[in-house]
Design a protein around this motif. Structure first.
Motif, short mmCIF file in Angstrom:
data_model
loop_
_atom_site.label_atom_id
_atom_site.label_comp_id
_atom_site.label_asym_id
_atom_site.label_seq_id
_atom_site.Cartn_x
_atom_site.Cartn_y
_atom_site.Cartn_z
N LEU A 54 -44.85 -8.43 -50.80
CA LEU A 54 -45.38 -9.07 -49.61
C LEU A 54 -44.53 -10.29 -49.24
N PRO A 55 -44.32 -10.54 -47.94
CA PRO A 55 -43.51 -11.69 -47.51
C PRO A 55 -44.34 -12.97 -47.43
N SER A 56 -45.07 -13.27 -48.50
CA SER A 56 -45.97 -14.43 -48.50
C SER A 56 -45.20 -15.73 -48.29
N GLU A 57 -44.09 -15.88 -48.97
CA GLU A 57 -43.29 -17.10 -48.84
C GLU A 57 -42.76 -17.22 -47.42
N GLN A 58 -42.33 -16.11 -46.85
CA GLN A 58 -41.78 -16.12 -45.49
C GLN A 58 -42.86 -16.49 -44.46
N VAL A 59 -44.09 -16.02 -44.67
CA VAL A 59 -45.19 -16.42 -43.78
C VAL A 59 -45.42 -17.92 -43.88
N ASP A 60 -45.35 -18.46 -45.09
CA ASP A 60 -45.52 -19.90 -45.26
C ASP A 60 -44.45 -20.68 -44.50
N TRP A 61 -43.22 -20.19 -44.52
CA TRP A 61 -42.16 -20.85 -43.76
C TRP A 61 -42.48 -20.86 -42.27
N LEU A 62 -43.00 -19.75 -41.78
CA LEU A 62 -43.35 -19.67 -40.36
C LEU A 62 -44.49 -20.63 -40.02
N LYS A 63 -45.46 -20.73 -40.91
CA LYS A 63 -46.56 -21.68 -40.69
C LYS A 63 -46.02 -23.10 -40.59
N GLU A 64 -45.15 -23.45 -41.53
CA GLU A 64 -44.59 -24.81 -41.56
C GLU A 64 -43.75 -25.10 -40.33
N ALA A 65 -43.14 -24.06 -39.77
CA ALA A 65 -42.27 -24.23 -38.60
C ALA A 65 -43.03 -24.20 -37.28
N TYR A 67 -44.78 -21.67 -36.00
CA TYR A 67 -44.74 -20.38 -35.30
C TYR A 67 -46.13 -19.96 -34.82
N GLY A 68 -47.14 -20.29 -35.59
CA GLY A 68 -48.49 -19.91 -35.22
C GLY A 68 -49.07 -20.72 -34.09
N ALA A 69 -48.35 -21.76 -33.66
CA ALA A 69 -48.82 -22.63 -32.57
C ALA A 69 -47.97 -22.45 -31.32
N LEU A 70 -47.26 -21.35 -31.21
CA LEU A 70 -46.35 -21.15 -30.08
C LEU A 70 -47.10 -21.07 -28.75
N ARG A 71 -48.36 -20.64 -28.75
CA ARG A 71 -49.14 -20.57 -27.51
C ARG A 71 -50.03 -21.80 -27.31
N VAL A 72 -50.12 -22.66 -28.30
CA VAL A 72 -50.93 -23.87 -28.16
C VAL A 72 -50.28 -24.79 -27.13
N PRO A 73 -51.07 -25.36 -26.21
CA PRO A 73 -50.49 -26.23 -25.18
C PRO A 73 -49.69 -27.39 -25.77
N VAL A 74 -48.65 -27.77 -25.05
CA VAL A 74 -47.77 -28.86 -25.52
C VAL A 74 -48.56 -30.13 -25.74
N GLU A 75 -49.50 -30.42 -24.86
CA GLU A 75 -50.27 -31.66 -25.00
C GLU A 75 -51.16 -31.67 -26.24
N THR A 126 -60.25 -28.80 -31.80
CA THR A 126 -60.30 -28.61 -33.25
C THR A 126 -59.47 -27.42 -33.68
N TRP A 127 -59.60 -26.30 -32.95
CA TRP A 127 -58.83 -25.11 -33.31
C TRP A 127 -57.34 -25.31 -33.06
N PHE A 128 -57.00 -25.97 -31.97
CA PHE A 128 -55.59 -26.24 -31.70
C PHE A 128 -54.98 -27.05 -32.84
N ALA A 129 -55.73 -28.05 -33.33
CA ALA A 129 -55.23 -28.89 -34.43
C ALA A 129 -55.01 -28.05 -35.68
N ARG A 130 -55.89 -27.10 -35.93
CA ARG A 130 -55.73 -26.23 -37.10
C ARG A 130 -54.47 -25.39 -36.99
N PHE A 131 -54.25 -24.82 -35.81
CA PHE A 131 -53.06 -23.99 -35.63
C PHE A 131 -51.78 -24.82 -35.75
N VAL A 132 -51.78 -26.00 -35.18
CA VAL A 132 -50.60 -26.87 -35.26
C VAL A 132 -50.34 -27.29 -36.71
N ALA A 133 -51.41 -27.44 -37.48
CA ALA A 133 -51.27 -27.81 -38.90
C ALA A 133 -50.79 -26.65 -39.76
N GLY A 134 -50.68 -25.45 -39.17
CA GLY A 134 -50.16 -24.30 -39.90
C GLY A 134 -51.20 -23.30 -40.33
#
Length: 421
Positions: A54-65, A67-75, A126-134
């Motif tokens: 499983l690419p578990s480490e690679q998913v963690d890299w994406l979280k840290e970068a 990637y999961g917040a790409l649709r979250v508004p800039v503000e 609250t949810w946006f903050a969670r996504f931005v936090a990874g």
């Protein structure tokens, strides 16, 4: 340098032409910023495929970068990408590890639902903050066995100020990597709901038992909920979920297929360039100069180009559906219908293009290309697995019924036992 790394650094003509025509400055900057991470992810992808790791480490890299917040508004700290922009990032990711965008499919659907709710006036800070936090979400919708198509055996029962969730879900793509599970369930009052469950809650477990011959790294295993606590605020009425979700789920698979095609093309080009041995009855001394080989590579390139362009066309339709939020009912319905039909039509075409391309690549090479060490068969196996979701023969029928009779497409389709003869 590995074969995958070599292929990653060699831009094919079709890709350059598409990018020159389609990319805006913002997206170009985001793609450039993710390129080093994608190169890092590409290392070891063949070994992960062969070993079933499983690419578990690679998913963690994406979280840290982020990637999961790409649709979250800039503000709110995200990248604020449009659907065409996000889709391009999905294709780019699939081209280096095709498991990853599909593993994040449930997350981006959850993130889109939160964004949709925010747009129509329900604060999601609250949810946006969670996504931005990874933090990411995983999918937990499907059941197997005797579950009827119009019900669920996973149930939510009231318990004081919250609820308890009990049941089992299969094909829970991405949940094994996630902090949240997006669970489709039946509340005890008969209402279909989405329960957003923390994966570290007592009573929750997930097993990587997906045994498909492709997409083995998507984390599509079995999740079990044994009296798992769910906060009342995290129980959402299913009928209020964002209306273009089916098109979003399908768009993710189209992007994954397009990325698989691009990876197959790159591997084929790299192998043809380095191949020294040739047949006595070939058209040239070097494989890379053989007119028939070059024609086949050209056909594969054209197929991948068409698949990617078609996928981005669907992304435009999904973006229109997103922008229709809050409009009058008939307009929303018409725009969502258009997105569903486009995604269905695209699935029929893109599936054929990529399945053929991932098979045709072997025409350009010798028998040594079937070596398990090269794992070139992974492209076809993975494409075949992706395209087996929501079978294209049913999508072709949906498009045909719409064209001939104006029959609306099905929304939020499900799988289970039916009462049909």
């Amino acid at each position: 340098m590995t074969l995958n790394e070599t292929a990653l650094n060699e831009t094919t003509p079709h890709e350059g032409a598409l990018n020159a025509a389609a990319l805006n400055t913002k997206l170009a900057e985001v793609r450039t910023s993710y390129q080093p991470l994608f190169e890092k992810i590409s290392a070891g992808v063949v070994e992960r495929e062969r070993d079933g790791t499983l690419p578990s480490e690679q998913v963690d890299w994406l979280k840290e970068a982020g990637y999961g917040a790409l649709r979250v508004p800039v503000e709110h700290g995200g990248a604020g990408l449009s659907w065409p922009e996000l889709t391009q990032l999905w294709i780019d990711l699939a081209a280096v590890d095709n498991n990853l965008p599909q593993a994040l499919r449930g997350h981006f659907a959850l993130a889109e639902d939160r964004l949709h709710q925010h747009v129509i006036g329900v604060d999601q800070t609250t949810w946006f903050a969670r996504f931005v936090a990874g933090e990411i979400g995983g999918n937990a919708w499907s059941e197997v066995g005797s579950t009827a198509i119009d019900t669920q055996q996973t149930v939510l029962s009231a318990d004081g100020e919250g609820f308890r969730l009990n049941g089992t879900k299969y094909y829970t793509t991405g949940t094994i990597f996630a902090e949240w599970a997006d669970v489709y369930a039946l509340r005890e009052d008969g209402t279909f709901v989405i329960a957003l469950v923390r994966t570290d809650e007592p009573g929750f477990s997930v097993t990587d038992d997906w045994d498909g011959f492709g997409q083995r790294g998507t984390g599509s295993g079995t999740a079990t909920f044994d009296n798992v606590w769910v906060e009342a605020a995290n129980v959402l009425v299913f009928s209020e979920r964002f209306p273009y979700q089916t098109a979003v789920y399908q768009l993710n698979l189209l992007a994954t297929l397009s990325g698989i095609g691009r990876a197959a093309l790159r591997d084929a080009v790299a192998e043809v360039r380095r191949r020294e041995r040739n047949y006595s009855h070939a058209n040239a001394a070097r494989v890379r100069d053989d007119a028939q080989v070059l024609a086949r590579i050209g056909e594969i390139s054209a197929a991948v180009y068409a698949a990617e362009a078609t996928t981005l066309r669907v992304a435009d339709a999904v973006q229109a559906a997103f922008e229709a939020a809050g409009a009058e009912h008939d307009r929303v319905l018409a725009i969502n219908e258009a997105a569903e039909i486009e995604s269905a039509a695209a699935q029929v075409v893109v599936t054929d293009l990529i399945l053929k391309a991932t098979s045709d690549l072997f025409d350009t090479l010798g028998a040594s290309a079937t070596s398990r060490a090269k794992a070139l068969d992974r492209h076809w196996r993975n494409a075949r697995t992706v395209s087996s979701h929501n079978p294209r023969i049913l999508k072709a029928r949906v498009v045909g019924a719409y064209e001939v009779n104006g029959t609306p497409p099905p929304y939020a389709w499900a799988i289970g036992t039916t009462k049909r003869d």
